[in-house]
Each structure stands twice: as structure tokens, then as C-alpha cells.
Design a protein around this motif. Structure first.
Motif, PDB file in Angstrom:
ATOM      1  N   ARG A  89     -47.153-104.215 -39.542  1.00  0.00           N
ATOM      2  CA  ARG A  89     -46.095-104.416 -40.534  1.00  0.00           C
ATOM      3  C   ARG A  89     -44.979-103.381 -40.358  1.00  0.00           C
ATOM      4  NH1 ARG A  89     -45.994-107.734 -44.819  1.00  0.00           N
ATOM      5  NH2 ARG A  89     -44.401-107.334 -46.424  1.00  0.00           N
ATOM      6  N   ALA A  92     -42.861-104.382 -37.474  1.00  0.00           N
ATOM      7  CA  ALA A  92     -41.957-105.493 -37.813  1.00  0.00           C
ATOM      8  C   ALA A  92     -40.745-104.996 -38.587  1.00  0.00           C
ATOM      9  CB  ALA A  92     -42.717-106.549 -38.615  1.00  0.00           C
ATOM     10  N   GLU A  95     -38.364-103.256 -36.298  1.00  0.00           N
ATOM     11  CA  GLU A  95     -37.620-104.222 -35.500  1.00  0.00           C
ATOM     12  C   GLU A  95     -36.458-104.807 -36.303  1.00  0.00           C
ATOM     13  OE1 GLU A  95     -38.715-107.766 -32.307  1.00  0.00           O
ATOM     14  OE2 GLU A  95     -40.256-106.979 -33.666  1.00  0.00           O
ATOM     15  N   LEU A  96     -36.713-105.134 -37.558  1.00  0.00           N
ATOM     16  CA  LEU A  96     -35.637-105.631 -38.427  1.00  0.00           C
ATOM     17  C   LEU A  96     -34.522-104.601 -38.579  1.00  0.00           C
ATOM     18  CD1 LEU A  96     -37.248-107.439 -41.515  1.00  0.00           C
ATOM     19  CD2 LEU A  96     -35.872-108.458 -39.691  1.00  0.00           C
ATOM     20  N   ARG A 320     -34.471-114.578 -34.718  1.00  0.00           N
ATOM     21  CA  ARG A 320     -35.677-113.741 -34.659  1.00  0.00           C
ATOM     22  C   ARG A 320     -35.917-113.032 -35.993  1.00  0.00           C
ATOM     23  NH1 ARG A 320     -38.026-112.451 -30.004  1.00  0.00           N
ATOM     24  NH2 ARG A 320     -36.167-113.089 -28.848  1.00  0.00           N
ATOM     25  N   CYS A 321     -34.854-112.496 -36.586  1.00  0.00           N
ATOM     26  CA  CYS A 321     -34.998-111.765 -37.849  1.00  0.00           C
ATOM     27  C   CYS A 321     -35.360-112.695 -38.999  1.00  0.00           C
ATOM     28  CB  CYS A 321     -33.720-111.006 -38.165  1.00  0.00           C
ATOM     29  SG  CYS A 321     -33.425-109.592 -37.081  1.00  0.00           S
ATOM     30  N   LEU A 324     -39.021-113.129 -38.723  1.00  0.00           N
ATOM     31  CA  LEU A 324     -39.710-111.922 -39.179  1.00  0.00           C
ATOM     32  C   LEU A 324     -39.707-111.836 -40.698  1.00  0.00           C
ATOM     33  CD1 LEU A 324     -38.458-109.208 -36.651  1.00  0.00           C
ATOM     34  CD2 LEU A 324     -40.835-109.895 -37.004  1.00  0.00           C
ATOM     35  N   CYS A 325     -38.576-112.136 -41.324  1.00  0.00           N
ATOM     36  CA  CYS A 325     -38.491-112.079 -42.786  1.00  0.00           C
ATOM     37  C   CYS A 325     -39.414-113.105 -43.433  1.00  0.00           C
ATOM     38  CB  CYS A 325     -37.055-112.304 -43.235  1.00  0.00           C
ATOM     39  SG  CYS A 325     -35.965-110.885 -42.965  1.00  0.00           S
ATOM     40  N   ARG A 327     -42.248-114.191 -42.256  1.00  0.00           N
ATOM     41  CA  ARG A 327     -43.622-113.664 -42.143  1.00  0.00           C
ATOM     42  C   ARG A 327     -43.852-112.509 -43.119  1.00  0.00           C
ATOM     43  NH1 ARG A 327     -45.895-112.317 -36.323  1.00  0.00           N
ATOM     44  NH2 ARG A 327     -47.693-111.834 -37.661  1.00  0.00           N
ATOM     45  N   PHE A 334     -48.363-110.021 -41.947  1.00  0.00           N
ATOM     46  CA  PHE A 334     -48.633-108.959 -40.978  1.00  0.00           C
ATOM     47  C   PHE A 334     -49.800-108.123 -41.475  1.00  0.00           C
ATOM     48  CE2 PHE A 334     -44.265-109.882 -39.749  1.00  0.00           C
ATOM     49  CZ  PHE A 334     -44.331-109.781 -38.362  1.00  0.00           C
TER      50      PHE A 334
END
Length: 430
Positions: A89, A92, A95-96, A320-321, A324-325, A327, A334
Motif C-alpha cells: 500500500r 502504491a 507511485e501516485l 494508471r493512477c 491505482l485509486c 484499488r 492492497f
């Protein structure tokens, strides 16, 4: 013997202050110098003697656009030195945070710095009248990057929630869902941005230098891999060994250090174009289609195409973001919490490596047994790019002189090339 010089002082529409000088003799280029005239800012000296958890906040002040990248890179170096392992998490969220700076930087560079070169305007502001939708869309992408960095990092520049071992706070699930909606809504404009930049004519040019980017099988990595790749030669190595493969050196005409490949002496380019060459297969499908339509397919070594590559990365980052958001909004999206993990302070050495918007970023830290920094080294994307930029300017100038172009056009094309590299000269003299 006819001699002349072409000098552009205070190059416009880039971050920081610098000049470029070309010496031309009998129609041939004899020398090119990128004069980085800003004084040293001594951030590495500021870090020495500080307790480790003060250092990311100091490093973030190197840049107002890629401050998130400096924070994450510094944290990775500290965690490497202390042997800290974080949760999925936390990875992630980092990365954001880094991708938020991509949205900030790429939108600013493409529309404020680069686009005026190709639409015959001195700045972006006339576009507010001639193409208000384009103007508002550009500002919207930049604002979305600010919003993403603020939500994850606590504020839009110089984030405060990212710390060694995790995050001190993170958005609620509803906020992640709202961000995902906004990111997805911006995809259409980002695709139009790729279409726009593919219509801009650029000289045919192929850099003779290497390209450097982060590599991770099955991923388009920006902060999740320690592996560096010299793309043209296919040489891969761990960032902790970067000094065995890359070296910095000084130039009398520059306040910033230059860089080259140690084994060959070749300069190299880092940034969006290098990343797409390294990780083409791992772009999101929408980004890969947009790139292919724009004529950007690996291997691509024309540095002017870095503009198109950044536009493609806008598409990739938004898609991609958003995923991620989505998830992160799920309770079991995560594994693990983003709360800082426990760790023991001890002496150690660590290297942090991320892909900042402008390219590879390396922080190298050594800590004593009290966790104080005894040595610090920071290698920035623009510093790495300077030698390759000089070589490409020389290549371009030779090509244009052979075509008999006028001095004013030569000057403009050189400035366009410099802007295509998206340099931050203030970062280079960190």
C-alpha cells in the motif's frame, strides 16, 4: 577564415537560468557550450550533519515541480541504509505521489514551454483567446496533478505525509474514488494532446548518446525498481552500483556537473523518451495506441520526440493512477497499512533511485550510528542530460548549416531542442 558565434543568453521558457554558445568557423561548428550560470545551491551540504528524517524535507526544496520525486527518492535511500521494508500500500501511494508530479510537470512543459514554439506565439497566453479549450484543458491537467499531490502528500508541493516507513495520513476511500473519476475524465484531453504534438514538424535528428531509464519486468516503473538500464546497449545494473557505470565530471563553462557512461565515455539522455524506449510494452493500452498513432515507436532516438513522449506519459499516468485509486478505495485493494513500519536506527549507506518527470534521479546517503547524515550526493536528470544536450545541439547545428539555414532559424531550432529536453537548470546546480 570566416568565424562567427551564436549565443542565446537567458534561454527562455525553461526552468532556471542558462545560456548556449556555438562557435562556427567556415560554416562548420567548432564548439558548443551550455553555460549553466546559476550558483551552486549546496543542498548536499545542508543535508550533512542532519538527522535522517529531516533530510527528505530539505531535498524537496531543490525543485517546486519534482519535489515529490526528491522526497520519495530520499526516503528510498534512507530505507536502503536502514534496511526498511514497506507495504504494498505504501508503494502504491508513493507511485501516485510521483505520478502527480508527472501531471504537474508534463502539462507545464508541453503547453507553457514547448507549444508556443510550434504555434507561432511568444507564450501560452494568446491561446486563451485563440484556443480557449486547449488553454483550459492544459490548466486542468496541471491542476489535477496539484490535487493528486495534495491528496496523497498533504500539499501540492513539498509533501509532508510521506515519511520513512510509510505515510502519516492518506485519503479516505471516497476521496480515492473521486480522484479516479477526475483522472479518467481527463484522458480524452490527454489523447488530444498526443494528437496535437504529433502534428508539430521537427527536424530529423538521432542522438548519438545512450539512454538511461528504470527497468522492471512487466511494469512501467517510476519508483518501484532499483534497476537502471542503458537502453541502447541493453546493460542493466543495480542503482546501488551506479558509480561503477556512470560518472559525473566538471566543465569550466558550467556551474553544474555533467555526466557520461564510465565504460564508453558516451553522454546519455534520460527522461520520457528513454522510459518509453525501455518500457514500451508496459505502457497502458490507451497510451501505447496514442503513441503508435503519433509515430512514436521504439527504438526512437530523436530528442525532439521527447515532447511527444511526455504527452504519451500524460495518457499513461492518468489511466494508471485512476486504476491505482480504484484499488486503494477498496478495503482489500492492497495488502497492509500505509502507516509507518517500525525500524531500528543504525549506521548504513543507501541509494534511492526514481524516475522524476525529467528522468533518472539518484540520492546517495551515508548515516552514522545516530542516524545523522555523514555524506550526501544527489544526481539530477538535467545534470545527467547536459553532455548529451551539448552533443545534440552540435549535431543539429551541423545539419542545419549544411542545409544553409539562416542564423535566426538556426537559433530558434537550437532553442526548440533545448526546450524539448525539458531542462531544470536550477535542479542541476542543487
Amino acid at each position: 577564415m570566416a568565424r562567427t558565434s551564436l549565443t542565446v543568453e537567458h534561454i527562455a521558457r525553461i526552468e532556471g537560468h542558462g545560456n548556449v554558445s556555438l562557435s562556427i568557423e567556415d560554416g562548420a561548428v567548432k564548439s558548443v557550450e551550455m553555460n549553466i550560470v546559476e550558483p551552486a545551491r549546496l543542498f548536499e551540504s545542508m543535508a550533512r550533519g542532519r538527522v535522517f528524517d529531516d533530510v527528505p524535507a530539505i531535498a524537496s526544496r531543490i525543485c517546486g515541480i519534482c519535489s515529490s520525486s526528491h522526497v520519495v527518492t530520499d526516503i528510498l535511500a534512507i530505507e536502503s541504509a536502514l534496511g526498511v521494508t514497506v507495504t504494498d500500500r505504501t508503494h502504491a501511494l508513493r507511485e501516485l505521489l510521483v505520478y502527480g508530479s508527472y501531471l504537474q510537470n508534463h502539462a507545464t512543459h508541453l503547453f507553457v514551454f514547448a507549444a508556443p514554439d510550434y504555434v507561432g506565439e511568444p507564450s501560452i497566453f494568446p491561446l486563451s483567446q485563440t484556443d480557449p479549450d486547449l488553454f483550459q484543458g492544459a490548466l486542468g491537467i496541471k491542476a489535477l496533478g496539484n490535487e493528486l499531490c495534495c491528496a496523497v502528500g498533504g500539499r501540492s508541493v513539498h509533501p509532508i505525509t510521506a515519511v520513512v516507513g510509510g505515510f502519516t495520513a492518506e485519503p479516505k476511500a471516497r476521496r480515492f474514488s473521486e480522484l479516479a473519476d477526475k483522472l479518467e475524465q481527463s484522458l480524452a484531453f490527454a489523447c488530444k494532446t498526443v494528437d496535437l504534438f504529433r502534428t508539430f514538424p521537427v527536424p530529423s535528428l538521432a542522438t548519438g548518446g545512450e539512454m538511461l531509464a528504470q527497468f522492471q519486468p512487466g511494469a512501467y516503473p517510476v519508483c518501484t525498481s532499483p534497476v537502471m538500464e542503458l537502453v541502447r546497449d541493453g546493460v542493466r545494473f543495480d542503482a546501488s552500483c551506479y558509480q561503477d557505470y556512470l560518472e559525473e565530471y566538471s566543465q569550466p563553462h558550467s556551474a553544474a556537473l555533467f555526466a557520461r557512461v564510465r565504460a564508453t565515455g558516451l553522454p546519455f539522455m534520460t527522461g520520457a523518451l528513454a522510459r518509453i524506449n525501455a518500457s514500451w510494452d508496459n505502457l497502458t493500452q490507451t497510451a501505447r495506441v496514442a503513441a503508435a498513432k503519433a509515430g512514436l515507436r521504439p527504438p526512437e532516438y530523436n530528442p525532439f520526440m521527447n515532447n511527444v513522449a511526455q504527452a504519451v506519459e500524460l495518457v499513461d499516468a492518468l489511466e494508471r493512477c485512476a486504476a491505482l485509486c480504484r484499488r486503494l478505495a477498496e478495503p482489500d485493494g492492497f495488502e497492509g497499512s500505509s502507516a509507518p513500519v517500525s525500524y531500528r536506527v543504525h549506521a548504513g549507506h543507501g541509494v534511492g533511485y526514481t524516475e522524476a518527470p525529467r528522468g533518472a534521479l539518484i540520492h546517495d546517503l551515508t548515516l552514522d550510528d545516530q542516524g545523522r547524515v555523514t555524506s550526501a550526493s544527489i544526481t539530477t536528470p538535467t545534470g545527467m542530460n547536459l553532455a548529451n544536450l551539448e552533443a545534440d545541439i552540435e549535431l543539429l547545428a551541423r545539419q542545419l548549416l549544411e542545409q544553409g539555414v539562416a542564423e535566426d532559424d538556426l537559433r530558434l531550432q537550437v532553442e526548440k531542442l533545448i526546450r524539448a529536453y525539458d531542462p531544470c537548470l536550477s535542479c542541476s546546480v542543487h
